[in-house]
Write an enzyme that holds these catalytic residues in place. Sequence first.
Site, mmCIF file in Angstrom:
data_model
loop_
_atom_site.group_PDB
_atom_site.id
_atom_site.type_symbol
_atom_site.label_atom_id
_atom_site.label_comp_id
_atom_site.label_asym_id
_atom_site.label_seq_id
_atom_site.Cartn_x
_atom_site.Cartn_y
_atom_site.Cartn_z
ATOM 1 N N LYS A 148 -10.895 -4.952 -4.602
ATOM 2 C CA LYS A 148 -11.449 -3.806 -5.045
ATOM 3 C C LYS A 148 -10.899 -2.557 -5.815
ATOM 4 C CE LYS A 148 -12.730 -2.841 -0.421
ATOM 5 N NZ LYS A 148 -11.966 -3.793 0.370
ATOM 6 N N LYS B 157 -3.763 -10.341 -6.208
ATOM 7 C CA LYS B 157 -4.902 -10.811 -5.963
ATOM 8 C C LYS B 157 -5.988 -10.013 -6.788
ATOM 9 C CE LYS B 157 -6.159 -8.359 -1.755
ATOM 10 N NZ LYS B 157 -6.716 -8.233 -1.157
ATOM 11 N N LYS C 195 0.885 -1.266 0.021
ATOM 12 C CA LYS C 195 0.066 0.191 -0.299
ATOM 13 C C LYS C 195 1.129 0.939 -0.153
ATOM 14 C CE LYS C 195 -4.732 -1.873 0.774
ATOM 15 N NZ LYS C 195 -5.791 -1.947 0.838
HETATM 16 P P1 ATP Z 1 -8.135 -3.714 -1.510
HETATM 17 O O1 ATP Z 1 -8.548 -4.677 -2.025
HETATM 18 O O2 ATP Z 1 -8.808 -2.670 -1.616
HETATM 19 O O3 ATP Z 1 -6.836 -4.061 -0.920
HETATM 20 P P2 ATP Z 1 -9.036 -6.093 0.552
HETATM 21 O O4 ATP Z 1 -10.668 -6.109 -0.114
HETATM 22 O O5 ATP Z 1 -8.175 -6.749 0.445
HETATM 23 O O6 ATP Z 1 -8.918 -4.109 0.299
HETATM 24 P P3 ATP Z 1 -10.862 -6.005 2.755
HETATM 25 O O7 ATP Z 1 -12.074 -5.662 2.270
HETATM 26 O O8 ATP Z 1 -10.824 -5.350 4.411
HETATM 27 O O9 ATP Z 1 -9.234 -5.590 2.464
HETATM 28 O O10 ATP Z 1 -10.854 -7.772 2.778
HETATM 29 C C1 ATP Z 1 -11.895 -8.093 3.236
HETATM 30 C C2 ATP Z 1 -11.363 -9.769 3.676
HETATM 31 O O11 ATP Z 1 -11.617 -10.654 2.313
HETATM 32 C C3 ATP Z 1 -10.778 -10.196 3.635
HETATM 33 O O12 ATP Z 1 -10.494 -11.211 4.795
HETATM 34 C C4 ATP Z 1 -9.345 -10.854 2.396
HETATM 35 O O13 ATP Z 1 -8.541 -11.660 3.065
HETATM 36 C C5 ATP Z 1 -10.426 -10.941 1.606
HETATM 37 N N1 ATP Z 1 -9.772 -10.838 0.569
HETATM 38 C C6 ATP Z 1 -9.960 -9.609 0.106
HETATM 39 N N2 ATP Z 1 -9.148 -10.711 -1.780
HETATM 40 C C7 ATP Z 1 -9.676 -11.329 -1.677
HETATM 41 C C8 ATP Z 1 -9.099 -11.798 -2.383
HETATM 42 N N3 ATP Z 1 -8.551 -11.740 -3.824
HETATM 43 N N4 ATP Z 1 -9.354 -13.103 -2.441
HETATM 44 C C9 ATP Z 1 -9.659 -14.228 -1.634
HETATM 45 N N5 ATP Z 1 -10.118 -13.138 -0.242
HETATM 46 C C10 ATP Z 1 -10.089 -12.147 -0.496
#
Ligand code: ATP
Length: 337
Positions: A205, A202, A120
Amino acid sequence: MSENTIEQKKKTIFSGVQPSGKLTLGNYLGAIRNFGPLQEEYNCIYCVVDMHAITVRQDPATLRRQTLEVLAQYIACGLDPDKSTLFIQSHVPAHAELAWVLSCYTMFGELSRMTQFKDKSSKHADNVNAGLFTYPVLMASDILLYQTDMVPVGVDQKQHVELARNIAQRFNGVYSDTFVMPEPYIPQTGAKIMSLQEPSRKMSKSDENQNSFILLMDKPDDIMRKFRRAVTDSDTRVARGEGKDGVNNLISIYALATGKTPEQVEAEFEGKGYGDFKPAVGEAVVELLRPIREKTEALLQDKGYLESVYKEGAAKANYLARKTLDKVYRKVGFVKR
Ligand code: ATP
Ligand code: LTN
């Protein structure tokens, strides 16, 4: 408490999702999908972590809207406010208060090693703020305040849960048992859903390329278009393999959306090419997400109901969190108020 009562006590689950954008299929398959089934057997607490979200600049009106949207999506994905505690992080001041204490038991070097911080801070090089650096301490405080046994998350959060364990162990070592040691709970399939455009990364969003992610609120046409454009490889077989990140990812998504195993998916598409497979994945995901989208839309029309859920959730969370915080304040030597 007798040993028998301790054994019978339900274990506690805690998890959080940031309202930093619209939720993706990755958030659902990696984390939220697993929240609902756990509420029958465990004492579940699920939080919308708005304080974490401001470590990256947010537009205030959008943040407010997205916070309610995540809460609505929790319910649409099967969380029942009568069974689980659903609340908004900033409504329970103990999170910030414990985070301060725990930051005094967290080492600069430990935080410097966190891969999310490194990612980040390179992505937001103009805003490498102290909150982004101490983010995992606030997350440890979320978890430890509720004496959490298990934390359902995607694999990207494993390192943060391990840090929470190290902080808990350090504190317990100095002051005697104060915190329960939490374990990460990571699904076998779906722990890391990859980008549809760059399948070595990964699904996120916050990706600038809209075609790289599927949002839970995407309309069927958009979902179909994004899957048709999904990056695959020059091989044509619908089979898992090395160097086939795109296809491996689509197989996992299709398997999770239909309840099949990856082997069954390979058998189903034997002799068929990506031209048949990609729209089939799209259709399965459209059907998986349709009820979630419709329920979320309906819930967002009823702000009064959402307010009653988060108010009741905050009251329950506040009671539990205070108990732990009082214990911590006493142990470190603060004078009782
Ligand atoms: P950003 O994408 O903005 O970095 P994020 O989606 O990783 O944010 P959160 O919204 O807090 O962050 O994630 C919520 C949950 O979703 C966490 O448990 C995270 O591990 C899971 N998660 C996020 N992206 C993935 C993915 N691509 N595959 C599986 N699990 C995910
Ligand atoms: N850091 C997590 C969100 C999060 C969380 C938590 C998850 C904040 N506090 C406590 C589990 C438990 C993320 O970025 N996905």
